[in-house]
Design a protein around this motif. Structure first.
Motif, mmCIF file in Angstrom:
data_model
loop_
_atom_site.group_PDB
_atom_site.id
_atom_site.type_symbol
_atom_site.label_atom_id
_atom_site.label_comp_id
_atom_site.label_asym_id
_atom_site.label_seq_id
_atom_site.Cartn_x
_atom_site.Cartn_y
_atom_site.Cartn_z
ATOM 1 N N HIS A 1 0.882 -1.173 0.000
ATOM 2 C CA HIS A 1 0.000 0.000 0.000
ATOM 3 C C HIS A 1 0.914 1.215 0.000
ATOM 4 N N VAL A 2 0.815 2.064 -1.016
ATOM 5 C CA VAL A 2 1.658 3.256 -1.085
ATOM 6 C C VAL A 2 0.802 4.475 -1.405
ATOM 7 N N LEU A 3 1.238 5.617 -0.912
ATOM 8 C CA LEU A 3 0.569 6.864 -1.273
ATOM 9 C C LEU A 3 0.856 7.176 -2.728
ATOM 10 N N GLY A 4 -0.123 7.702 -3.420
ATOM 11 C CA GLY A 4 0.072 8.084 -4.805
ATOM 12 C C GLY A 4 -0.437 7.039 -5.774
ATOM 13 N N ARG A 5 -0.001 7.194 -7.037
ATOM 14 C CA ARG A 5 -0.521 6.367 -8.130
ATOM 15 C C ARG A 5 0.524 5.463 -8.770
ATOM 16 N N ASP A 6 1.593 5.163 -8.087
ATOM 17 C CA ASP A 6 2.677 4.379 -8.666
ATOM 18 C C ASP A 6 2.363 2.886 -8.556
ATOM 19 N N LEU A 7 1.824 2.312 -9.633
ATOM 20 C CA LEU A 7 1.408 0.906 -9.638
ATOM 21 C C LEU A 7 2.587 -0.043 -9.441
ATOM 22 N N LYS A 8 3.683 0.227 -10.120
ATOM 23 C CA LYS A 8 4.854 -0.654 -10.035
ATOM 24 C C LYS A 8 5.455 -0.618 -8.633
ATOM 25 N N ARG A 9 5.477 0.551 -8.023
ATOM 26 C CA ARG A 9 6.015 0.682 -6.667
ATOM 27 C C ARG A 9 5.184 -0.143 -5.682
ATOM 28 N N ALA A 10 3.858 -0.093 -5.789
ATOM 29 C CA ALA A 10 2.993 -0.891 -4.912
ATOM 30 C C ALA A 10 3.251 -2.383 -5.119
ATOM 31 N N GLU A 11 3.439 -2.786 -6.372
ATOM 32 C CA GLU A 11 3.713 -4.194 -6.665
ATOM 33 C C GLU A 11 5.053 -4.629 -6.065
ATOM 34 N N LEU A 12 6.067 -3.778 -6.191
ATOM 35 C CA LEU A 12 7.375 -4.131 -5.637
ATOM 36 C C LEU A 12 7.358 -4.170 -4.116
ATOM 37 N N VAL A 13 6.629 -3.263 -3.484
ATOM 38 C CA VAL A 13 6.495 -3.311 -2.021
ATOM 39 C C VAL A 13 5.849 -4.637 -1.624
ATOM 40 N N ALA A 14 4.825 -5.061 -2.337
ATOM 41 C CA ALA A 14 4.169 -6.334 -2.051
ATOM 42 C C ALA A 14 5.138 -7.502 -2.247
ATOM 43 N N CYS A 15 5.933 -7.459 -3.304
ATOM 44 C CA CYS A 15 6.906 -8.532 -3.550
ATOM 45 C C CYS A 15 7.936 -8.619 -2.423
ATOM 46 N N PHE A 16 8.452 -7.458 -2.006
ATOM 47 C CA PHE A 16 9.451 -7.471 -0.939
ATOM 48 C C PHE A 16 8.835 -7.857 0.401
ATOM 49 N N ASP A 17 7.583 -7.520 0.625
ATOM 50 C CA ASP A 17 6.894 -7.976 1.834
ATOM 51 C C ASP A 17 6.838 -9.499 1.837
ATOM 52 N N ALA A 18 6.527 -10.089 0.701
ATOM 53 C CA ALA A 18 6.487 -11.551 0.596
ATOM 54 C C ALA A 18 7.883 -12.150 0.775
ATOM 55 N N LEU A 19 8.888 -11.533 0.167
ATOM 56 C CA LEU A 19 10.252 -12.061 0.272
ATOM 57 C C LEU A 19 10.778 -12.003 1.706
ATOM 58 N N LEU A 20 10.332 -11.019 2.473
ATOM 59 C CA LEU A 20 10.752 -10.933 3.881
ATOM 60 C C LEU A 20 10.256 -12.122 4.693
ATOM 61 N N GLN A 21 9.224 -12.781 4.228
ATOM 62 C CA GLN A 21 8.679 -13.945 4.931
ATOM 63 C C GLN A 21 9.415 -15.222 4.547
ATOM 64 N N SER A 22 10.307 -15.128 3.573
ATOM 65 C CA SER A 22 11.044 -16.281 3.072
ATOM 66 C C SER A 22 12.426 -16.346 3.722
ATOM 67 N N ASP A 23 12.777 -17.501 4.248
ATOM 68 C CA ASP A 23 14.112 -17.665 4.844
ATOM 69 C C ASP A 23 15.210 -17.431 3.812
ATOM 70 N N ARG A 24 14.928 -17.769 2.569
ATOM 71 C CA ARG A 24 15.925 -17.648 1.507
ATOM 72 C C ARG A 24 16.262 -16.188 1.187
ATOM 73 N N TYR A 25 15.281 -15.299 1.223
ATOM 74 C CA TYR A 25 15.482 -13.919 0.777
ATOM 75 C C TYR A 25 15.502 -12.875 1.900
ATOM 76 N N ARG A 26 15.125 -13.260 3.120
ATOM 77 C CA ARG A 26 14.995 -12.283 4.210
ATOM 78 C C ARG A 26 16.285 -11.474 4.417
ATOM 79 N N ALA A 27 17.417 -12.142 4.511
ATOM 80 C CA ALA A 27 18.679 -11.440 4.767
ATOM 81 C C ALA A 27 19.006 -10.466 3.635
ATOM 82 N N TYR A 28 18.757 -10.886 2.399
ATOM 83 C CA TYR A 28 19.011 -10.008 1.249
ATOM 84 C C TYR A 28 18.169 -8.731 1.348
ATOM 85 N N VAL A 29 16.884 -8.894 1.612
ATOM 86 C CA VAL A 29 15.987 -7.735 1.667
ATOM 87 C C VAL A 29 16.386 -6.817 2.820
#
Length: 161
Positions: free
Chosen positions: A94-122
């Motif tokens: 969820h982001v302020l404004g109209r940036d569709l790609k930014r909202a998608e990337l925030v969602a992707c990184f939120d998901a990656l933070l839940q992954s043991d494989r990607y958490r440290a990278y993020v």
């Protein structure tokens, strides 16, 4: 597109303070920071869109003096998105404004933070630098505001009778 009831099964747990703190940093990341971190992932994880990025309005509420009665301040534009990684983690953006790609990337990184494989990278490549930049910007604003501060006081003149 799933309905709201279906989305509830993907909602973050209410007491998940680490995730909440990470999301607070992710939304402060600009599009360039998010894209750079995403493009540096190798291999890039695949995901499906649960809720495509969409823009709408949210009513902002405020309080006078921080403690008064709440009032409707006005509407702000917000973009939201939900994704599900191939490994099963679900992320929200969820982001302020109209940036569709930014909202998608925030969602992707939120998901990656839940992954043991990607958490440290993020945490290392995105959350750390964004948090440091945001803290520096906040400190600069505090200093600029403090420089314009005026201290008012009242002085009583005359005799007390």
């Amino acid at each position: 597109m799933p309905d709201t009831e279906t989305m509830n099964e993907y909602a973050p747990p209410p007491g998940d303070s680490r995730r909440r703190a990470a999301l607070a940093v992710l939304v402060r990341a600009d599009a360039r920071e998010l894209a750079t971190a995403w493009n540096a992932l190798s291999p890039q994880p695949s995901f499906e869109t649960v809720r495509r990025p969409e823009t709408g309005l949210v009513m902002a509420r405020g309080r006078i003096g921080g403690g008064g009665a709440a009032f409707n301040f006005g509407e702000v534009t917000v973009t939201r998105c939900a994704v599900k990684m191939a490994s099963g983690e679900v992320g929200f953006g969820h982001v302020l404004g109209r940036d569709l790609k930014r909202a998608e990337l925030v969602a992707c990184f939120d998901a990656l933070l839940q992954s043991d494989r990607y958490r440290a990278y993020v945490e290392e490549k995105l959350l750390g630098p964004v948090a440091a930049r945001a803290a520096a910007e906040d400190e600069l604003k505090r200093r600029q505001t403090a420089a314009t501060r005026v201290n008012f006081f009242t002085m009583v003149r005359g005799d007390d009778e």
